[in-house]
Write a protein that holds these residues in place. Structure first.
Motif, PDB file in Angstrom:
ATOM      1  N   UNK A 382       0.829  -1.199   0.000  1.00  0.00           N
ATOM      2  CA  UNK A 382       0.000   0.000   0.000  1.00  0.00           C
ATOM      3  C   UNK A 382       0.868   1.256   0.000  1.00  0.00           C
ATOM      4  N   UNK A 383       1.929   1.241   0.789  1.00  0.00           N
ATOM      5  CA  UNK A 383       2.831   2.387   0.828  1.00  0.00           C
ATOM      6  C   UNK A 383       3.511   2.591  -0.521  1.00  0.00           C
ATOM      7  N   UNK A 384       3.932   1.484  -1.156  1.00  0.00           N
ATOM      8  CA  UNK A 384       4.585   1.570  -2.450  1.00  0.00           C
ATOM      9  C   UNK A 384       3.655   2.152  -3.508  1.00  0.00           C
ATOM     10  N   UNK A 385       2.388   1.768  -3.474  1.00  0.00           N
ATOM     11  CA  UNK A 385       1.449   2.135  -4.531  1.00  0.00           C
ATOM     12  C   UNK A 385       0.745   3.460  -4.272  1.00  0.00           C
ATOM     13  N   UNK A 386       0.876   4.015  -3.092  1.00  0.00           N
ATOM     14  CA  UNK A 386       0.232   5.292  -2.790  1.00  0.00           C
ATOM     15  C   UNK A 386       1.239   6.388  -2.464  1.00  0.00           C
ATOM     16  N   UNK A 387       2.531   6.050  -2.419  1.00  0.00           N
ATOM     17  CA  UNK A 387       3.572   7.031  -2.120  1.00  0.00           C
ATOM     18  C   UNK A 387       3.925   7.854  -3.341  1.00  0.00           C
ATOM     19  N   UNK A 388       4.989   8.661  -3.248  1.00  0.00           N
ATOM     20  CA  UNK A 388       5.412   9.506  -4.388  1.00  0.00           C
ATOM     21  C   UNK A 388       5.734   8.648  -5.615  1.00  0.00           C
ATOM     22  N   UNK A 389       5.379   9.164  -6.767  1.00  0.00           N
ATOM     23  CA  UNK A 389       5.638   8.457  -8.023  1.00  0.00           C
ATOM     24  C   UNK A 389       7.124   8.406  -8.290  1.00  0.00           C
ATOM     25  N   UNK A 390       7.557   7.331  -8.940  1.00  0.00           N
ATOM     26  CA  UNK A 390       8.954   7.191  -9.303  1.00  0.00           C
ATOM     27  C   UNK A 390       9.097   7.066 -10.823  1.00  0.00           C
ATOM     28  N   UNK A 391       8.384   7.916 -11.548  1.00  0.00           N
ATOM     29  CA  UNK A 391       8.535   7.901 -13.004  1.00  0.00           C
ATOM     30  C   UNK A 391       9.995   8.103 -13.367  1.00  0.00           C
ATOM     31  N   UNK A 392      10.507   7.296 -14.279  1.00  0.00           N
ATOM     32  CA  UNK A 392      11.903   7.334 -14.672  1.00  0.00           C
ATOM     33  C   UNK A 392      12.325   8.725 -15.142  1.00  0.00           C
ATOM     34  N   UNK A 393      11.463   9.399 -15.905  1.00  0.00           N
ATOM     35  CA  UNK A 393      11.877  10.668 -16.486  1.00  0.00           C
ATOM     36  C   UNK A 393      11.700  11.839 -15.526  1.00  0.00           C
ATOM     37  N   UNK A 394      11.206  11.562 -14.286  1.00  0.00           N
ATOM     38  CA  UNK A 394      11.064  12.647 -13.319  1.00  0.00           C
ATOM     39  C   UNK A 394      11.806  12.346 -12.042  1.00  0.00           C
ATOM     40  N   UNK A 395      12.411  11.101 -11.926  1.00  0.00           N
ATOM     41  CA  UNK A 395      13.067  10.719 -10.696  1.00  0.00           C
ATOM     42  C   UNK A 395      14.357  11.532 -10.501  1.00  0.00           C
TER      43      UNK A 395
END
Length: 395
Positions: A382-395
């Protein structure tokens, strides 16, 4: 996480909150799509998603499941518990990816607002690339894409990780350090999170024990398919003829007829029970003393967790995450592949330990509870799927 995972109630949504925006505003919940594609009535990644979605019922997440399948009871149960199920029923034409194309074309608009997409199966290449094109045209850009590995990567992609997959997935969710090593060796540069599948059942003492008649009942639970290496299992059991053992096989598949014929030809003490509904799995496990799995390829191997959750020992081949599972407690042993005599020795030793009362269900259950706490693992997902996004092009 400090917040509780489950809340009172069924998790069903308020019908007055008709739109995605209404539901998300009321729950302050991200919208997460779970893409399986072909959803089988019995399958490892299907069970993984099913268990996760039930665990999320009532939690601060708005899940949607995308599948092509019959109108299965599992899907109806998920819809009743609060998951939006987007389904198409076409199953013919897999050679041309027709079911995946129809699923995408019919329900693509529902991917417009999702915050993340979690894949259990990657669609065929052209379907996947068309999906990426649609996602890239969203006003807010492509969402984070995650993939939960159904098998060890080196087994799933024997010729290496395809660039069209590795370049698109932002986060790989894997079940062992070996899976991580495979992905890094294949050149995957994105985020990798090591996390087991959600245990399908809490640890529960068996409701009954096999008959005390001196016969050690060996169980196999799963598909009777080439991957499961069941003719090798028959060879192993044949080595124990005269040791008062029986082999009980629970499942169905394309090898069933040939396995029945081979067992009959050799007069092996093999009993075929046919397919088992998921609700009947605990009783099937309770009816046997030791479970075996000589597979040549596995992922997490949910069957191992189901067996251990009932206090039964598990002997399996060193594929997928099985070595990591068995290393977490005195749960069983590794059976070598390609060496019938050596595997039979492992099994014979396990049967001798069973006869000496060395496999105690209570001890297995205690170790299982420590190694696989379902609430803690569900909270991690749940924490992984609701936490901050880790989009490759914005990480």
């Amino acid at each position: 996480m400090d917040a509780p995972l489950r809340y009172a109630g069924t998790g069903a949504r308020d019908p007055s909150l008709a739109t995605v925006e209404d539901r998300r505003a009321a729950m302050n919940a991200p919208l997460v799509a779970f893409y399986v594609g072909g959803f089988e009535a019995i399958g490892g990644i299907e069970s993984c998603f099913e268990d996760l979605l039930h665990a999320f019922s009532g939690a601060a997440i708005d899940p949607a499941l995308f599948v092509w399948a019959e109108n299965l009871p599992q899907l109806r149960d998920l819809a009743a518990s609060g998951t939006t199920v987007y389904r198409t029923s076409l199953r013919a034409g897999c050679r041309w990816a027709l079911p995946d194309w129809l699923l995408l074309l019919r329900h693509a608009t529902h991917l417009r607002d999702v915050d993340r997409i979690v894949f259990g199966k990657i669609p065929p290449r052209r379907v996947f690339q068309h999906m990426l094109g649609l996602l890239d045209r969203r006003p807010n850009g492509r969402p984070e894409l995650l993939f939960i590995t159904p098998y060890r990567p080196s087994e799933l992609w024997s010729n290496g990780l395809p660039a069209w997959i590795g370049g698109a997935i932002d986060t790989m969710i894997v079940q062992s350090p070996d899976f991580t090593a495979d992905l890094r060796a294949a050149g995957f540069g994105g985020r990798i999170v090591e996390m087991p599948y959600l245990p399908p059942k809490p640890a529960v003492a068996p409701n009954n024990a096999p008959a005390h008649d001196g016969i050690c009942r060996l169980g196999f639970l799963g598909r009777l398919a080439p991957q499961k290496n069941l003719f090798y299992l028959l060879d192993i059991v044949e080595q124990l003829q005269g040791d008062a053992v029986e082999l009980h096989l629970f499942g169905e598949g394309e090898h069933e007829i040939a396995l029945r014929a081979a067992a009959a030809e050799r007069a092996l003490p093999a009993i075929f029970h046919g397919p088992v509904e998921r609700a009947a799995v605990p009783a099937a496990i309770d009816s046997c003393d030791i479970f075996l799995n000589p597979s040549i390829s596995e992922g997490q191997c949910l069957v191992a967790l189901e067996v251990l959750s009932r206090g039964r020992p598990f002997l399996g081949s060193a594929v997928g995450a099985i070595p990591q599972i068995l290393a977490r407690g005195r749960f069983g042993d590794i059976m070598p592949l390609g060496d019938v005599a050596a595997a039979a020795t492992v099994l014979r030793n396990a049967v001798a330990a069973w006869r000496a009362n060395a496999w105690k269900p209570a001890a297995i259950l205690d170790a299982y509870r420590t190694a696989y706490d379902p609430d803690s693992i569900a909270a991690e997902y749940l924490e992984l799927l609701t936490g901050p996004s880790r989009r490759t092009d914005t990480a």
